[in-house]
Design a protein around this motif. Structure first.
Motif, PDB file in Angstrom:
ATOM      1  N   LYS A   1       0.818  -1.217   0.000  1.00 61.23           N
ATOM      2  CA  LYS A   1       0.000   0.000   0.000  1.00 61.23           C
ATOM      3  C   LYS A   1       0.849   1.263   0.000  1.00 61.23           C
ATOM      4  CE  LYS A   1      -0.442   0.076   5.071  1.00 61.23           C
ATOM      5  NZ  LYS A   1       0.451   1.239   5.250  1.00 61.23           N
ATOM      6  N   ASP A   2       2.108   1.157   0.361  1.00 60.32           N
ATOM      7  CA  ASP A   2       2.987   2.328   0.397  1.00 60.32           C
ATOM      8  C   ASP A   2       3.527   2.693  -0.980  1.00 60.32           C
ATOM      9  OD1 ASP A   2       2.786   2.463   3.203  1.00 60.32           O
ATOM     10  OD2 ASP A   2       4.337   0.913   3.403  1.00 60.32           O
ATOM     11  N   ASP A   3       3.324   1.813  -1.955  1.00 63.45           N
ATOM     12  CA  ASP A   3       3.921   1.982  -3.269  1.00 63.45           C
ATOM     13  C   ASP A   3       3.013   2.744  -4.240  1.00 63.45           C
ATOM     14  OD1 ASP A   3       6.231   0.573  -2.479  1.00 63.45           O
ATOM     15  OD2 ASP A   3       5.256  -1.350  -2.895  1.00 63.45           O
ATOM     16  N   VAL A   4       3.551   3.011  -5.419  1.00 68.07           N
ATOM     17  CA  VAL A   4       2.829   3.698  -6.495  1.00 68.07           C
ATOM     18  C   VAL A   4       2.823   2.789  -7.715  1.00 68.07           C
ATOM     19  CG1 VAL A   4       2.741   5.740  -7.985  1.00 68.07           C
ATOM     20  CG2 VAL A   4       3.654   5.930  -5.652  1.00 68.07           C
ATOM     21  N   LEU A   5       1.663   2.647  -8.336  1.00 67.68           N
ATOM     22  CA  LEU A   5       1.576   1.851  -9.562  1.00 67.68           C
ATOM     23  C   LEU A   5       1.099   2.732 -10.713  1.00 67.68           C
ATOM     24  CD1 LEU A   5       1.816  -0.938 -10.900  1.00 67.68           C
ATOM     25  CD2 LEU A   5      -0.635  -1.247 -10.470  1.00 67.68           C
ATOM     26  N   VAL A   6       1.882   2.756 -11.778  1.00 64.32           N
ATOM     27  CA  VAL A   6       1.497   3.452 -13.007  1.00 64.32           C
ATOM     28  C   VAL A   6       1.152   2.396 -14.046  1.00 64.32           C
ATOM     29  CG1 VAL A   6       2.191   5.069 -14.818  1.00 64.32           C
ATOM     30  CG2 VAL A   6       3.040   5.374 -12.475  1.00 64.32           C
ATOM     31  N   GLY A   7      -0.131   2.325 -14.407  1.00 63.97           N
ATOM     32  CA  GLY A   7      -0.572   1.402 -15.446  1.00 63.97           C
ATOM     33  C   GLY A   7      -0.521   2.102 -16.788  1.00 63.97           C
ATOM     34  N   ILE A   8       0.191   1.501 -17.745  1.00 68.05           N
ATOM     35  CA  ILE A   8       0.414   2.137 -19.046  1.00 68.05           C
ATOM     36  C   ILE A   8      -0.254   1.300 -20.141  1.00 68.05           C
ATOM     37  CG2 ILE A   8       2.156   3.135 -20.579  1.00 68.05           C
ATOM     38  CD1 ILE A   8       4.195   2.683 -18.270  1.00 68.05           C
ATOM     39  N   ALA A   9      -1.169   1.915 -20.878  1.00 71.80           N
ATOM     40  CA  ALA A   9      -1.838   1.224 -21.989  1.00 71.80           C
ATOM     41  C   ALA A   9      -2.386   2.275 -22.937  1.00 71.80           C
ATOM     42  CB  ALA A   9      -2.973   0.332 -21.482  1.00 71.80           C
ATOM     43  N   ALA A  10      -1.905   2.290 -24.165  1.00 77.94           N
ATOM     44  CA  ALA A  10      -2.338   3.308 -25.123  1.00 77.94           C
ATOM     45  C   ALA A  10      -3.852   3.298 -25.290  1.00 77.94           C
ATOM     46  CB  ALA A  10      -1.652   3.088 -26.466  1.00 77.94           C
ATOM     47  N   SER A  11      -4.431   2.111 -25.399  1.00 74.87           N
ATOM     48  CA  SER A  11      -5.876   1.990 -25.585  1.00 74.87           C
ATOM     49  C   SER A  11      -6.635   2.220 -24.285  1.00 74.87           C
ATOM     50  CB  SER A  11      -6.216   0.588 -26.098  1.00 74.87           C
ATOM     51  OG  SER A  11      -5.919  -0.393 -25.104  1.00 74.87           O
ATOM     52  N   GLY A  12      -5.950   1.960 -23.158  1.00 73.27           N
ATOM     53  CA  GLY A  12      -6.594   2.097 -21.862  1.00 73.27           C
ATOM     54  C   GLY A  12      -7.476   0.927 -21.486  1.00 73.27           C
ATOM     55  N   ARG A  13      -7.361  -0.197 -22.235  1.00 73.59           N
ATOM     56  CA  ARG A  13      -8.252  -1.320 -21.904  1.00 73.59           C
ATOM     57  C   ARG A  13      -7.503  -2.658 -21.842  1.00 73.59           C
ATOM     58  NH1 ARG A  13      -7.381  -5.020 -25.392  1.00 73.59           N
ATOM     59  NH2 ARG A  13      -9.396  -5.958 -24.906  1.00 73.59           N
ATOM     60  N   THR A  14      -6.200  -2.647 -21.697  1.00 74.97           N
ATOM     61  CA  THR A  14      -5.420  -3.872 -21.630  1.00 74.97           C
ATOM     62  C   THR A  14      -5.729  -4.629 -20.338  1.00 74.97           C
ATOM     63  OG1 THR A  14      -3.639  -2.799 -22.881  1.00 74.97           O
ATOM     64  CG2 THR A  14      -3.080  -4.826 -21.675  1.00 74.97           C
ATOM     65  N   PRO A  15      -6.220  -5.855 -20.409  1.00 74.48           N
ATOM     66  CA  PRO A  15      -6.600  -6.606 -19.199  1.00 74.48           C
ATOM     67  C   PRO A  15      -5.472  -6.725 -18.173  1.00 74.48           C
ATOM     68  CG  PRO A  15      -7.509  -7.666 -21.135  1.00 74.48           C
ATOM     69  CD  PRO A  15      -6.600  -6.583 -21.642  1.00 74.48           C
ATOM     70  N   TYR A  16      -4.250  -6.953 -18.631  1.00 76.39           N
ATOM     71  CA  TYR A  16      -3.112  -7.077 -17.715  1.00 76.39           C
ATOM     72  C   TYR A  16      -2.986  -5.827 -16.844  1.00 76.39           C
ATOM     73  CZ  TYR A  16       1.766  -7.552 -16.165  1.00 76.39           C
ATOM     74  OH  TYR A  16       2.915  -7.641 -15.408  1.00 76.39           O
ATOM     75  N   VAL A  17      -3.119  -4.657 -17.459  1.00 69.06           N
ATOM     76  CA  VAL A  17      -2.985  -3.393 -16.735  1.00 69.06           C
ATOM     77  C   VAL A  17      -4.198  -3.162 -15.832  1.00 69.06           C
ATOM     78  CG1 VAL A  17      -2.730  -0.891 -16.986  1.00 69.06           C
ATOM     79  CG2 VAL A  17      -1.527  -2.438 -18.544  1.00 69.06           C
ATOM     80  N   ILE A  18      -5.368  -3.478 -16.321  1.00 66.77           N
ATOM     81  CA  ILE A  18      -6.590  -3.342 -15.518  1.00 66.77           C
ATOM     82  C   ILE A  18      -6.478  -4.181 -14.243  1.00 66.77           C
ATOM     83  CG2 ILE A  18      -9.060  -3.893 -15.432  1.00 66.77           C
ATOM     84  CD1 ILE A  18      -9.142  -3.195 -18.449  1.00 66.77           C
ATOM     85  N   GLY A  19      -6.050  -5.424 -14.396  1.00 70.83           N
ATOM     86  CA  GLY A  19      -5.907  -6.305 -13.236  1.00 70.83           C
ATOM     87  C   GLY A  19      -4.904  -5.771 -12.236  1.00 70.83           C
TER      88      GLY A  19
ATOM     89  N   LEU B   1      -1.179   4.083  -4.260  1.00 68.05           N
ATOM     90  CA  LEU B   1      -1.500   5.162  -5.195  1.00 68.05           C
ATOM     91  C   LEU B   1      -1.492   4.603  -6.607  1.00 68.05           C
ATOM     92  CD1 LEU B   1      -1.879   8.222  -5.874  1.00 68.05           C
ATOM     93  CD2 LEU B   1       0.626   8.350  -6.041  1.00 68.05           C
ATOM     94  N   THR B   2      -2.554   4.878  -7.371  1.00 71.72           N
ATOM     95  CA  THR B   2      -2.648   4.351  -8.730  1.00 71.72           C
ATOM     96  C   THR B   2      -2.729   5.493  -9.744  1.00 71.72           C
ATOM     97  OG1 THR B   2      -5.061   4.149  -8.485  1.00 71.72           O
ATOM     98  CG2 THR B   2      -3.727   2.183  -8.056  1.00 71.72           C
ATOM     99  N   ILE B   3      -1.963   5.347 -10.812  1.00 70.61           N
ATOM    100  CA  ILE B   3      -1.915   6.334 -11.895  1.00 70.61           C
ATOM    101  C   ILE B   3      -2.119   5.592 -13.213  1.00 70.61           C
ATOM    102  CG2 ILE B   3      -0.483   8.048 -13.078  1.00 70.61           C
ATOM    103  CD1 ILE B   3       1.057   8.369 -10.408  1.00 70.61           C
ATOM    104  N   ALA B   4      -2.976   6.131 -14.080  1.00 78.07           N
ATOM    105  CA  ALA B   4      -3.220   5.513 -15.383  1.00 78.07           C
ATOM    106  C   ALA B   4      -2.688   6.416 -16.480  1.00 78.07           C
ATOM    107  CB  ALA B   4      -4.715   5.283 -15.590  1.00 78.07           C
ATOM    108  N   LEU B   5      -1.917   5.842 -17.400  1.00 81.74           N
ATOM    109  CA  LEU B   5      -1.405   6.577 -18.553  1.00 81.74           C
ATOM    110  C   LEU B   5      -1.941   5.919 -19.820  1.00 81.74           C
ATOM    111  CD1 LEU B   5       0.350   8.593 -20.050  1.00 81.74           C
ATOM    112  CD2 LEU B   5       2.356   7.138 -19.566  1.00 81.74           C
ATOM    113  N   SER B   6      -2.868   6.598 -20.484  1.00 79.07           N
ATOM    114  CA  SER B   6      -3.466   6.076 -21.708  1.00 79.07           C
ATOM    115  C   SER B   6      -3.652   7.213 -22.697  1.00 79.07           C
ATOM    116  CB  SER B   6      -4.813   5.407 -21.418  1.00 79.07           C
ATOM    117  OG  SER B   6      -5.729   6.366 -20.900  1.00 79.07           O
ATOM    118  N   CYS B   7      -4.037   6.869 -23.931  1.00 74.95           N
ATOM    119  CA  CYS B   7      -4.170   7.888 -24.980  1.00 74.95           C
ATOM    120  C   CYS B   7      -5.552   7.871 -25.628  1.00 74.95           C
ATOM    121  CB  CYS B   7      -3.083   7.689 -26.044  1.00 74.95           C
ATOM    122  SG  CYS B   7      -1.403   7.905 -25.399  1.00 74.95           S
TER     123      CYS B   7
END
Length: 313
Positions: free
Chosen positions: A132-150, A161-167
């Protein structure tokens, strides 16, 4: 089944429908015009990027770590950004980590099916003792990659802390994350080839995120990478130049200070600017949590040998 036609990154670009018929110079002119749109897309989300930097730096300052996850090009960009932090900023390799769907082999060859597994990211993060102390940046151009969603779902369950990077506008990962970074770069030059504009945008945003975080953590003094790890001849010379530029001293003085500081440019600058001993300098840097400017001012507010300190007054 996902309707790819609804995703911004999968739409057909009207400006490039006849790019295969163009003379080569016209072809690259069209490419350059499309690439120019990337900067404008990022400019629109600068407030969100700044928020992500401050939130990430706060977590890391309190002992957390930064993780990137993604598949394909997105995953490779995360691994690239993470791998460049230790030599540039002298960080522990554990502080910033990149995870790609399919593991190390996927860096060089696509691993079929890995990105479609909703549970795989959880396993990969758990293997690295993500908390819980960490930060996760999920990267997916489409924003719908199951691996990143999970991965983002798992991180949120833990309270990280969660951050999403998509286009793509309104993406699934953007809805999941605490902070959404969505530079909308529009349809690609070659339809669906998100290694192009989307990939460029992701690289630029990751540059900002990691660099901004390191600045906030005191890894930069002025614009000098004072925590550079001198692991080869080029970086050893860079460390000498950093000490000279950061303190205004001669090459000989820089070399002498680096010897006293065991090769650490940040400590060497402190020694030159304040005249303190190595032991005093280490203590000051520890008390300032690695911020060189604060350490300098703990000795004196008048630093005649440092142009940066003079500017601050």
């Amino acid at each position: 089944m996902i309707d790819l036609g609804k995703l911004t990154t999968e739409q057909r670009n009207p400006a490039t429908t006849r790019i295969d018929c163009c003379p080569t110079e016209e072809m690259v002119t069209i490419m350059q015009a499309e690439d120019a749109k990337v900067s404008a897309a990022i400019r629109k989300i600068l407030p969100e990027i700044a928020r992500a930097i401050d939130a990430t730096a706060a977590r890391l300052a309190d002992g957390g770590r930064l993780f990137y996850i993604g598949a394909g090009t997105s995953g490779r960009l995360g691994v690239l950004d993470a791998s460049e932090c230790p030599p540039t900023y002298g960080t522990d390799p554990e502080l910033v980590q990149g995870i790609i769907a399919g593991g190390e082999a996927a860096m060089f060859r696509a691993q079929e099916g890995a990105e479609d597994d909703l549970t795989l990211a959880e396993k990969d993060l758990a293997a690295r003792h993500f908390t819980k102390d960490d930060v996760l940046v999920g990267i997916a151009a489409s924003g719908r990659t199951p691996y990143v969603i999970g991965g983002l779902r798992y991180a949120k369950e833990l309270g990280a802390l969660t951050i999403a990077l998509s286009c793509s506008e309104g993406s699934e990962i953007a809805k999941l994350a605490d902070i959404a970074l969505t530079p909308v770069t529009g349809p690609e030059i070659v339809t669906g080839s998100t290694r192009m504009k989307a990939g460029t945008a992701q690289k630029l945003v990751l540059n900002m995120l990691s660099t901004g975080t390191m600045i906030r953590l005191g890894k930069v003094y002025g614009n000098l990478m004072v925590d550079v790890k001198a692991s080869n001849h080029k970086l050893e010379e860079r460390a000498r130049r950093i000490v000279m530029q950061g303190s205004g001293c001669s090459r000989e003085e820089a070399e002498a200070a680096l010897r006293k500081a065991d090769g650490r440019a940040k400590l060497a600058i402190l020694l030159v600017v304040t005249g303190c001993t190595a032991e005093e300098g280490r203590k000051a840097l520890q008390e300032s949590r690695g911020h060189l400017r604060k350490a300098i001012h703990s000795f004196t507010t008048d630093c005649p040998k440092s142009a940066d300190c003079q500017k601050e007054g």
